[in-house]
Motif scaffolding. Structure first.
Motif, PDB file in Angstrom:
ATOM      1  N   LYS A 137       0.875  -1.365   0.130  1.00 53.94           N
ATOM      2  CA  LYS A 137      -0.021  -0.235   0.595  1.00 53.94           C
ATOM      3  C   LYS A 137       0.983   1.214  -0.690  1.00 53.94           C
ATOM      4  O   LYS A 137       0.785   2.112  -0.533  1.00 53.94           O
ATOM      5  N   LEU A 138       1.926   1.129   1.051  1.00 55.34           N
ATOM      6  CA  LEU A 138       3.035   2.510   1.269  1.00 55.34           C
ATOM      7  C   LEU A 138       3.511   2.505  -0.362  1.00 55.34           C
ATOM      8  O   LEU A 138       4.873   3.605   0.049  1.00 55.34           O
ATOM      9  N   GLY A 139       4.784   1.642  -0.487  1.00 55.33           N
ATOM     10  CA  GLY A 139       5.506   0.814  -1.497  1.00 55.33           C
ATOM     11  C   GLY A 139       7.065   1.176  -0.944  1.00 55.33           C
ATOM     12  O   GLY A 139       7.793   1.409  -2.054  1.00 55.33           O
ATOM     13  N   PHE A 140       7.010   1.297   0.480  1.00 56.72           N
ATOM     14  CA  PHE A 140       8.196   0.523   0.847  1.00 56.72           C
ATOM     15  C   PHE A 140       8.851  -1.163  -0.125  1.00 56.72           C
ATOM     16  O   PHE A 140       7.935  -1.527  -0.341  1.00 56.72           O
ATOM     17  N   PRO A 141       9.942  -0.893   0.067  1.00 50.97           N
ATOM     18  CA  PRO A 141      10.688  -2.002  -0.431  1.00 50.97           C
ATOM     19  C   PRO A 141      10.749  -2.684   0.639  1.00 50.97           C
ATOM     20  O   PRO A 141      10.772  -3.292   1.524  1.00 50.97           O
ATOM     21  N   VAL A 142      10.308  -4.372   0.496  1.00 54.90           N
ATOM     22  CA  VAL A 142      10.250  -5.396   1.070  1.00 54.90           C
ATOM     23  C   VAL A 142      11.117  -4.886   1.973  1.00 54.90           C
ATOM     24  O   VAL A 142      10.873  -5.727   3.808  1.00 54.90           O
ATOM     25  N   TRP A 143      12.433  -5.724   1.917  1.00 54.18           N
ATOM     26  CA  TRP A 143      13.626  -5.491   3.213  1.00 54.18           C
ATOM     27  C   TRP A 143      13.695  -4.015   3.539  1.00 54.18           C
ATOM     28  O   TRP A 143      13.853  -4.699   4.722  1.00 54.18           O
ATOM     29  N   LEU A 144      12.535  -3.241   3.703  1.00 59.32           N
ATOM     30  CA  LEU A 144      12.924  -2.235   4.460  1.00 59.32           C
ATOM     31  C   LEU A 144      11.888  -2.061   5.109  1.00 59.32           C
ATOM     32  O   LEU A 144      11.452  -2.213   6.418  1.00 59.32           O
ATOM     33  N   ALA A 145      10.730  -3.062   4.898  1.00 58.40           N
ATOM     34  CA  ALA A 145       8.653  -2.498   4.945  1.00 58.40           C
ATOM     35  C   ALA A 145       9.172  -3.945   5.947  1.00 58.40           C
ATOM     36  O   ALA A 145       8.272  -3.735   7.404  1.00 58.40           O
ATOM     37  N   MET A 146      10.089  -4.986   5.915  1.00 56.73           N
ATOM     38  CA  MET A 146       9.846  -6.290   6.988  1.00 56.73           C
ATOM     39  C   MET A 146      10.797  -6.000   8.828  1.00 56.73           C
ATOM     40  O   MET A 146      10.061  -6.123   9.484  1.00 56.73           O
ATOM     41  N   PRO A 147      11.862  -5.196   8.332  1.00 57.19           N
ATOM     42  CA  PRO A 147      11.932  -4.585  10.344  1.00 57.19           C
ATOM     43  C   PRO A 147      11.173  -3.728  10.590  1.00 57.19           C
ATOM     44  O   PRO A 147      10.834  -3.711  11.654  1.00 57.19           O
TER      45      PRO A 147
END
Lengths: 292, 326
Positions: free
Chosen positions: A56-66
């Motif tokens: 929804k907010l377009g963060f990359p997955v590697w950043l979204a997880m932490p």
């Protein structure tokens, strides 16, 4: 034989993730006598933090997880303690149990209404490759999940036994009055426990959700499995929750393959009832010796 | 007027309302009222377990399920409903004993976990054993019973039939709670250590409370069969056990009228909150959390607090009151 090894390994892999949820569950019990009936939902929610951040907010997955882990530490850890556990603690155990049951329903319904009632695909951290050893097909995610989950638990155990803060937390869990007299800030220690539980739930969530889909109802099964693992292993031990989790993962896998897929869900329950009958303190637990 | 007179007057007025309000109502309202009475019976039983014996049971819906299926099978085989009712209550009582015995040997609210597991197992059995329970399709066409030539086939008649059962159940509940047994339950809830030291066999009393509470669930299930005339496993899933638990807690666990009030709230609230669509469960769950923070003794607890403000009664010493915490 190769099928046996395959089932054993994938059972250990999911079992180690159950153990994460179960360990958090026992930590909360030890530190504050909180029986968290929303633990399953706590494992369901962080996956949706990841999805909300990345899709929804377009963060990359590697950043979204932490970021999702931080969010769950704040919301499922700190906010949960401040808003729900703290004001209710003086009323005793039962109102808190009821409140966590209601919280579970609330979280589930919120995800269903505000995100989606349908299962969502969830990004896997690892390649889905399979390699074979002696005829047994072993998948990379299984090995990786097992390694990360076990690594987390070992790190937690080291933190609790080797650091000053960790030992203060243990003291708080064992005897809050004495701990306080010895100068431990018990309120802070209990808060740490809730933060750790938030982090453990988030890690479990990120590891287990690619196996299923991310769905609002995931918590129902996970919560039940976490309770059962904690009780089977021993309610007052981290080791116990670990053994209980692994055992449950393996039993679940074997029962689906060799016993009956219809009654697969029932086997952990039967295990629970048997354990309570013959060894109520759990496989590794020590009896607390008080019945009231 | 003493407190006793107030209570009797209240009960008479309530009963009169229950008799006269349904006259001339539409079928749908009659159905809602009947299912409210049915859930009140189930919640009353759980109130005995939770409010008086201080144990959480998460299997009340599965006891209703067992009662409903037993009654359905017996009435579909051509026997009178009364046999189904008795069998349902008997069986759920025995299951309650068997289930409670191991769980109550240990504390930490293990009964909650055992009953949680039990509810799931019952659901799976109902779903998978097609030959007995009809599996996912459930059972249909259970007849409504006749009594001495009077049929309960129409909705109004069936309502009065359930009202009679409700009054009997409430009477039995009232008798239990005020009998020496019931006092033992209360002693147990207020201060288990003291109760034990006064010679109350706490384990046996708790077990009995749970078994009797389960039998109330079975009795409510026996009503469900002829009321809905269609039963399927989904009606007895875990979420329904939680619903019944919330009825008891919202109304006020440990109060005579608590479960009835709670059942009314849980059954009527969806109608009132219909305009909120899917947010109903969310609002409800949030309200329960708030209620637990401010008044763990439920709506009746709030009422009592307000009454205290208006007409203060003798205060219990604060240090003595502490025993109420488990």
């Amino acid at each position: 034989m190769s099928e046996f090894i395959q089932l054993l390994l994938s059972g250990l892999s999911s079992g180690s993730i159950y153990a994460l949820a179960a360990v958090g569950f026992t930590l909360l019990w030890q530190a504050s006598q909180t029986i968290n009936f929303a633990q399953g939902e706590f494992v369901m929610i962080p996956a949706f933090f990841v999805l909300a951040l990345s899709v929804k907010l377009g963060f990359p997955v590697w950043l979204a997880m932490p970021l999702a882990i931080i969010l769950s530490v704040l919301i499922l850890g700190a906010l949960f303690k401040r808003l729900i556990v703290e004001p209710m603690h003086k009323h005793g155990t039962i109102p808190l149990v009821i409140a966590t049951i209601a919280l579970g329903i609330l979280l589930k319904e919120m995800v269903k209404e505000f995100y989606s009632p349908l299962g969502q695909p969830f990004p896997s951290l690892f390649p889905q490759d399979v390699f074979s050893i002696g005829g047994a097909a072993i998948s990379i995610p299984d090995i990786a999940n097992f390694t990360i989950a076990m690594g987390t638990i070992v790190a937690l155990q080291l933190f609790l036994s080797r650091t000053r803060t960790g030992r203060s937390m243990q003291a708080t869990a064992q005897n809050p009055d004495v701990a306080e007299i010895l100068g431990v800030d018990i309120k802070r220690m209990v808060m740490y426990t809730f933060l750790i539980n938030g982090a453990l739930a988030a890690i479990a969530s990120i590891l287990i959700t690619p196996v299923y889909l991310a769905k609002f109802s995931n918590g129902e099964v996970l919560g039940l499995v976490a309770f059962i693992a904690a009780i089977v292993g021993g309610f007052n031990q981290i080791r116990g929750a670990l053994v209980g989790g692994l055992l449950l993962g393996v039993v679940d896998n074997f029962s689906a393959a060799y016993f009956s897929s219809e009654y697969r869900q029932a086997l952990p329950m039967i295990l629970l009832i048997v354990i309570i009958l013959v060894r109520p303190q759990g496989l590794l637990g020590t009896s607390e010796g008080r019945t009231v | 007027m003493t407190r006793k007179h107030v209570h009797i007057a209240f009960a008479v007025i309530a009963l009169a309302l229950l008799i006269f309000v349904p006259l001339g109502q539409k079928n749908y309202i009659l159905y809602v009222l009947t299912s409210w009475l049915m859930f009140s019976i189930a919640a009353m039983g759980l109130n005995l377990t939770l409010g008086y014996a201080g144990q959480i049971s998460l299997a009340q819906a599965s006891f209703m399920g067992i009662g409903a299926y037993v009654t359905a099978l017996i009435t579909l085989a051509g026997y009178h409903w009364v046999f189904g009712w008795l069998a349902a209550m008997g069986l759920t009582f025995v299951i309650g004993l068997l289930l409670g015995y191991p769980a109550l040997r240990v504390q930490h609210h293990f009964l909650a976990f055992v009953t949680l597991a039990f509810n799931t197992i019952v659901f799976l059995v109902l779903r998978n054993e097609d030959w007995l329970t009809g599996g996912n399709h459930g059972l249909v066409g259970m007849p409504r019973p006749d009594f001495f030539g009077i049929s309960t086939g129409r909705n109004l008649q069936f309502y009065y039939f359930v009202l009679v059962l409700f009054v009997i159940s409430a009477g039995v509940f009232f008798w239990i709670v005020n009998s020496p047994w019931g006092r033992a339950f209360k002693a147990l809830r207020e201060n288990p250590v003291r109760a034990e030291s006064l010679g109350v066999d706490t384990r046996r009393i708790t077990l009995l409370a749970f078994a009797i509470g389960s039998a109330f669930g079975g009795g409510a299930g026996a009503i469900m069969s002829p009321l809905v005339q269609f039963i399927e496993p989904g009606s007895f899933a875990l979420i329904h056990s939680l619903k019944i638990l919330l009825m008891v807690v919202v109304g006020g666990a440990g109060f005579f009228y608590g479960p009835m009030l709670g059942a009314a709230v849980v059954i009527l609230l969806p109608e009132v909150l219909r305009f909120t669509d899917g947010y109903y469960l969310m609002i409800y769950a949030a309200l329960v959390i708030v209620l637990m923070v401010y008044s763990p003794s439920g709506l009746i607890g709030i009422g009592q607090k307000l009454m205290q403000q208006i007409r203060p009664r003798q205060e219990v010493r604060k240090d003595m009151a502490k025993g109420a915490q488990l």
